[in-house]
Design a protein around this motif. Structure first.
Motif, mmCIF file in Angstrom:
data_model
loop_
_atom_site.group_PDB
_atom_site.id
_atom_site.type_symbol
_atom_site.label_atom_id
_atom_site.label_comp_id
_atom_site.label_asym_id
_atom_site.label_seq_id
_atom_site.Cartn_x
_atom_site.Cartn_y
_atom_site.Cartn_z
ATOM 1 N N SER A 125 -14.875 -36.213 -5.578
ATOM 2 C CA SER A 125 -15.170 -35.119 -4.662
ATOM 3 C C SER A 125 -13.934 -34.845 -3.805
ATOM 4 C CB SER A 125 -16.373 -35.445 -3.773
ATOM 5 O OG SER A 125 -16.167 -36.649 -3.054
ATOM 6 N N LEU A 142 -16.509 -30.315 -2.018
ATOM 7 C CA LEU A 142 -16.831 -29.863 -3.369
ATOM 8 C C LEU A 142 -16.950 -31.064 -4.296
ATOM 9 C CD1 LEU A 142 -16.964 -27.389 -5.370
ATOM 10 C CD2 LEU A 142 -14.510 -27.776 -5.715
ATOM 11 N N ASP A 152 -19.448 -28.638 -9.434
ATOM 12 C CA ASP A 152 -19.057 -27.571 -8.517
ATOM 13 C C ASP A 152 -20.031 -27.341 -7.374
ATOM 14 O OD1 ASP A 152 -17.509 -25.572 -11.130
ATOM 15 O OD2 ASP A 152 -16.674 -27.081 -9.781
ATOM 16 N N THR A 153 -20.858 -28.307 -7.053
ATOM 17 C CA THR A 153 -21.702 -28.195 -5.869
ATOM 18 C C THR A 153 -20.824 -28.257 -4.635
ATOM 19 O OG1 THR A 153 -23.502 -29.311 -7.022
ATOM 20 C CG2 THR A 153 -23.646 -29.194 -4.628
ATOM 21 N N ALA A 154 -21.108 -27.388 -3.651
ATOM 22 C CA ALA A 154 -20.285 -27.318 -2.454
ATOM 23 C C ALA A 154 -21.141 -27.268 -1.203
ATOM 24 C CB ALA A 154 -19.384 -26.088 -2.517
ATOM 25 N N SER A 192 -13.234 -23.952 -3.889
ATOM 26 C CA SER A 192 -13.336 -23.874 -5.337
ATOM 27 C C SER A 192 -12.238 -24.715 -5.969
ATOM 28 C CB SER A 192 -13.228 -22.422 -5.801
ATOM 29 O OG SER A 192 -11.964 -21.892 -5.445
ATOM 30 N N ARG A 193 -12.328 -24.910 -7.257
ATOM 31 C CA ARG A 193 -11.299 -25.692 -7.932
ATOM 32 C C ARG A 193 -10.820 -24.977 -9.177
ATOM 33 N NH1 ARG A 193 -13.273 -29.431 -12.174
ATOM 34 N NH2 ARG A 193 -15.456 -28.939 -12.580
ATOM 35 N N VAL A 235 -7.498 -27.565 -5.725
ATOM 36 C CA VAL A 235 -8.697 -27.160 -5.005
ATOM 37 C C VAL A 235 -8.262 -26.170 -3.930
ATOM 38 C CG1 VAL A 235 -10.563 -27.908 -3.484
ATOM 39 C CG2 VAL A 235 -9.947 -29.276 -5.470
#
Length: 125
Positions: free
Chosen positions: A31, A49, A54-56, A69-70, A77
């Motif tokens: 993370s 993140l 991709d949970t944020a 975002s990545r 990131v």
């Protein structure tokens, strides 16, 4: 190691896009997060993140203005910051963790194992 870029001076209402590049054994990280520290204040959580799924999540009042975002190809990131306010002025730090996002501690500094040097963001007219 982590390295931030993209900071600078922006007018109120403007936008900036910060980027964090990781080097070395990046596959150990699960993370990543962004924190900020304004003059005379404690460091505060901005966004985090999961690198799997991709949970944020975001700090108070930042959701809707900031987007984390990545880019898996570039190995970076990013933190997209919109509708910036003078209160957003701070040094912004990128951090990476070997803990899962779902451990629930991503809002706390102890969750993270590696930190960047920070990049200055100044919102002023």
């Amino acid at each position: 190691q982590l390295a931030e870029s993209g900071g600078g001076l922006v007018q109120p209402g403007g936008s900036l896009n910060l980027s964090c590049a990781a080097s070395g054994d990046v596959f150990k990280f699960y993370s990543m997060g962004w924190f900020r520290q304004a003059p005379g204040k404690e460091r505060e959580f901005v966004a985090a993140l999961s690198l799997f799924g991709d949970t944020a999540d975001y700090g108070n009042s930042l959701k809707g203005r900031f987007i984390i975002s990545r880019d898996a190809v570039k190995g970076t990131v990013s933190l997209e910051m919109n509708s910036l306010e003078p209160e957003d002025t701070a040094i912004y730090y990128c951090a990476a963790s070997m803990r899962s996002f779902y451990a629930g501690s991503y809002m706390h500094e102890y969750h993270y194992d590696s930190w960047g040097q920070g990049t200055q963001v100044t919102v002023s007219s």
